[in-house]
Design an enzyme around this catalytic site. Structure first.
Site, PDB file in Angstrom:
ATOM      1  N   THR A 113       0.742  -0.864  -0.152  1.00 18.47           N
ATOM      2  CA  THR A 113      -0.113   0.325  -0.472  1.00 18.47           C
ATOM      3  C   THR A 113       0.885   1.509   0.123  1.00 18.47           C
ATOM      4  O   THR A 113       0.275   1.650  -1.176  1.00 18.47           O
ATOM      5  CB  THR A 113      -0.968   0.131   1.836  1.00 18.47           C
ATOM      6  OG1 THR A 113      -1.422  -1.509   1.311  1.00 18.47           O
ATOM      7  CG2 THR A 113      -1.258   1.472   1.355  1.00 18.47           C
TER       8      THR A 113
ATOM      9  N   ARG B 132       7.322  -9.974  -8.430  1.00 14.65           N
ATOM     10  CA  ARG B 132       7.690  -8.817  -9.364  1.00 14.65           C
ATOM     11  C   ARG B 132       6.335  -8.768 -10.177  1.00 14.65           C
ATOM     12  O   ARG B 132       6.192  -7.420 -10.582  1.00 14.65           O
ATOM     13  CB  ARG B 132       8.705  -9.340  -9.790  1.00 14.65           C
ATOM     14  CG  ARG B 132       9.429  -8.292 -11.144  1.00 14.65           C
ATOM     15  CD  ARG B 132      10.221  -8.683 -11.883  1.00 14.65           C
ATOM     16  NE  ARG B 132      10.811  -7.731 -13.036  1.00 14.65           N
ATOM     17  CZ  ARG B 132      12.096  -7.776 -13.559  1.00 14.65           C
ATOM     18  NH1 ARG B 132      13.385  -8.822 -13.098  1.00 14.65           N
ATOM     19  NH2 ARG B 132      12.524  -6.776 -13.931  1.00 14.65           N
TER      20      ARG B 132
ATOM     21  N   LYS C   7       6.584   0.408  11.901  1.00 14.52           N
ATOM     22  CA  LYS C   7       6.941   0.779  13.282  1.00 14.52           C
ATOM     23  C   LYS C   7       7.529   0.006  13.608  1.00 14.52           C
ATOM     24  O   LYS C   7       8.073  -0.300  15.280  1.00 14.52           O
ATOM     25  CB  LYS C   7       5.655   0.973  13.596  1.00 14.52           C
ATOM     26  CG  LYS C   7       4.326   0.440  13.279  1.00 14.52           C
ATOM     27  CD  LYS C   7       3.827   0.860  11.866  1.00 14.52           C
ATOM     28  CE  LYS C   7       3.081  -0.320  10.570  1.00 14.52           C
ATOM     29  NZ  LYS C   7       1.603   0.214  10.139  1.00 14.52           N
TER      30      LYS C   7
ATOM     31  N   GLY D 242      -7.604  -0.693   2.597  1.00 16.25           N
ATOM     32  CA  GLY D 242      -6.274  -0.627   2.995  1.00 16.25           C
ATOM     33  C   GLY D 242      -5.646   0.473   3.966  1.00 16.25           C
ATOM     34  O   GLY D 242      -4.358   0.999   4.088  1.00 16.25           O
TER      35      GLY D 242
ATOM     36  N   GLU E 140      -2.827  -3.699   8.825  1.00 20.58           N
ATOM     37  CA  GLU E 140      -1.507  -4.718   8.418  1.00 20.58           C
ATOM     38  C   GLU E 140      -2.012  -5.752   7.463  1.00 20.58           C
ATOM     39  O   GLU E 140      -3.104  -6.470   7.523  1.00 20.58           O
ATOM     40  CB  GLU E 140      -0.990  -4.585   9.546  1.00 20.58           C
ATOM     41  CG  GLU E 140      -0.803  -3.565  10.442  1.00 20.58           C
ATOM     42  CD  GLU E 140       0.174  -2.398  10.096  1.00 20.58           C
ATOM     43  OE1 GLU E 140       1.133  -3.340   9.440  1.00 20.58           O
ATOM     44  OE2 GLU E 140      -0.279  -1.333   9.172  1.00 20.58           O
TER      45      GLU E 140
ATOM     46  N   LYS F 245       3.791   1.902  17.991  1.00 15.32           N
ATOM     47  CA  LYS F 245       3.546   3.866  17.924  1.00 15.32           C
ATOM     48  C   LYS F 245       3.638   3.936  18.840  1.00 15.32           C
ATOM     49  O   LYS F 245       4.379   5.642  19.270  1.00 15.32           O
ATOM     50  CB  LYS F 245       2.712   4.167  17.221  1.00 15.32           C
ATOM     51  CG  LYS F 245       2.085   3.334  15.577  1.00 15.32           C
ATOM     52  CD  LYS F 245       0.517   3.591  15.017  1.00 15.32           C
ATOM     53  CE  LYS F 245       0.745   2.506  13.390  1.00 15.32           C
ATOM     54  NZ  LYS F 245      -0.745   3.117  12.746  1.00 15.32           N
TER      55      LYS F 245
HETATM   56  N1  HSE Z   1      -2.361  -0.751  10.172  1.00 18.19           N
HETATM   57  C1  HSE Z   1      -2.143   0.821  10.304  1.00 18.19           C
HETATM   58  C2  HSE Z   1      -3.825   1.482  10.768  1.00 18.19           C
HETATM   59  C3  HSE Z   1      -1.609   1.651   9.136  1.00 18.19           C
HETATM   60  O1  HSE Z   1      -4.985   0.369  11.150  1.00 18.19           O
HETATM   61  O2  HSE Z   1      -3.505   2.846  11.707  1.00 18.19           O
HETATM   62  C4  HSE Z   1      -0.911   2.260   9.832  1.00 18.19           C
HETATM   63  O3  HSE Z   1      -0.158   2.101  10.790  1.00 18.19           O
END
Ligand code: HSE
Length: 429
Positions: free
Chosen positions: A15, A47, A106, A188, A191, A206
């Site tokens: 992404t 690829r 992260k 998107g 994770e 984070k």
């Molecule tokens: N999976 C993370 C979220 C993406 O949902 O915040 C950004 O780190």
């Protein structure tokens, strides 16, 4: 005068990688005047996979480590993800050569940040990770650069867009956790392995990074106390709402004389509070500085465009030659992370019980709470629920967490209980 070209190698084309390819093709000259960019190598697991960006004309590397050490690029961008494996190997290889690294990873920074910072600084290579926290919303630079004149005492907020999206959609549409999670994946936000999101680990990575930046200590992911939203039920979302709260996944780091506490928990924020009003995939953060006071930022924390823009902002820093320690202080001067157990914390809580509809139950519950020294603030009994039980909801006055947990344990053993009690903290923000 001809523009200088910064040659960029990108490993990881998911992404964020796709978003970065598009950003650099739309705006190769985004950075300060006098510099342009060129992508001189890409690497990914496959690829041929369908992607949002065309890579057919870009030099391909099967091995991200080979890309990291290639003399054909001046900066290595790592968007593979994961604390170990190829991401770590490639970042280390680039830093050993003194090559600047930009990463959105992260997990890597939360788990190995201290050793990577030492490696980066020993080799004079910038290691930048704005995109690792809050995606496009600039939390890292704010703490590392703008707040250095102050002493930050606490940071707290919503750091996972997937969880916030799920909680918001469950509340607003009454849909199940599983249905909404699938949607967050399609959009998107999630994770590759969504348990990283819903289990609270992504937010914990984070907040671990933010704690290190805020307090000048080494990141210590192992010390984070983590609980996700996978056990949050629709019933609790509705009952909390009846009491004037919204459930949010709150990541928090505080510093006291005793040390640092880092935690991630689902918690209740009062309606009207900025965290309760942060909806959908948005992220939000409070920063509490001794002199500056309270700062609040809110913005996109996930998705291709916002996160790629944060990667680009780091690339711009490399172009301008801005040199700073990786965290707030040089790696050799980072304070050790003295973890304080959250059991010492004092706070209010929401407790929800499902009990048999029979005489004496409420008396037994309130007696048990009183014995453990927990004082009730509000109490609500709802009509019989579909499961045949009666939901009881109460909120407590501020109580040491250890007393609260002991009270919950004892209530859980009462014969009238039909399910294990559900406890959620009321956010201390
Ligand atoms: N999976 C993370 C979220 C993406 O949902 O915040 C950004 O780190």
């Amino acid at each position: 005068m001809a523009k200088q070209t910064l040659r960029i190698g990108i490993a990881g084309l998911g992404t964020v990688g796709g978003g970065l390819l598009n950003l650099l093709s739309e705006r190769p000259d985004f950075a300060p005047a006098g510099t342009t960019t060129a992508i001189t190598g890409v690497s990914a697991r496959s690829r041929t996979r369908a992607r949002s960006a065309d890579i057919s004309n870009l030099p391909w590397f099967d091995d991200p480590v080979a890309l990291a050490i290639s003399p054909d690029n001046d900066v290595f961008v790592e968007l593979i993800g994961g604390a170990e494996g190829p991401a770590k190997a490639a970042v280390e290889a680039a830093l050993k050569l003194g090559k600047p690294v930009v990463t959105a990873n992260k997990a890597l920074i939360a788990v190995h940040g201290a050793e990577l910072a030492a490696l980066a600084e020993a080799n004079g290579a910038p290691l930048l990770f704005e995109a690792a926290v809050m995606g496009g919303t600039p939390a890292v630079k704010m703490l590392r650069e703008a707040m250095v004149g102050d002493e930050v005492e606490a940071v707290a907020g919503i750091l996972n867009g997937t969880c916030n999206y799920i909680l918001t959609e469950m509340e607003e549409t009454g849909r199940s956790f599983a249905a909404v999670l699938g949607e967050a994946q399609d959009l998107g936000y999630a994770e590759a392995d969504p348990t990283t999101d819903v289990g609270g680990f992504d937010a914990a990575h984070k907040i671990t990074i933010l704690a290190a930046l805020a307090f000048g200590c080494a990141p210590n992911f192992a010390a984070a106390q983590v609980e996700g939203i996978d056990q949050v039920e629709l019933l609790d979302i509705h009952l909390a709402r009846d009491l004037g709260y919204r459930i949010r996944l709150v990541a928090q780091a505080t510093r006291s004389d005793a040390g640092v506490t880092v935690s991630v928990h689902p918690a209740l924020a009062p309606l009207g509070h900025p965290l309760a009003e942060t909806k959908g995939p948005l992220n939000a953060l409070f920063i509490e500085g001794r002199r500056i006071g309270r700062i609040f930022i809110q913005g996109p924390g996930a998705g291709a465009g916002p996160t790629a823009a944060a990667v680009a902002a780091d690339i711009a820093d490399i172009m301008t030659g801005a040199v700073r320690p990786v965290f707030q202080a040089p790696a050799t001067a980072l304070k050790p992370f003295a973890a304080v157990d959250a059991a010492h914390a004092v706070g209010r809580a929401y407790v929800r019980l499902m009990v048999k509809d029979e005489p004496g139950v409420i008396a037994a519950v309130s007696e048990t709470l009183a014995e453990a020294g927990v004082s009730i603030d509000s109490f609500l009994q709802k009509p019989v629920h579909d499961a045949g039980g009666v939901p009881i909801v109460l909120t407590t006055h501020a109580t040491p967490e250890s007393a609260l947990l002991e009270a919950i344990r004892r209530i859980g053993a009462l014969p009238a209980l039909l399910q294990a009690p559900k406890m959620l903290r009321i956010a201390r923000i």
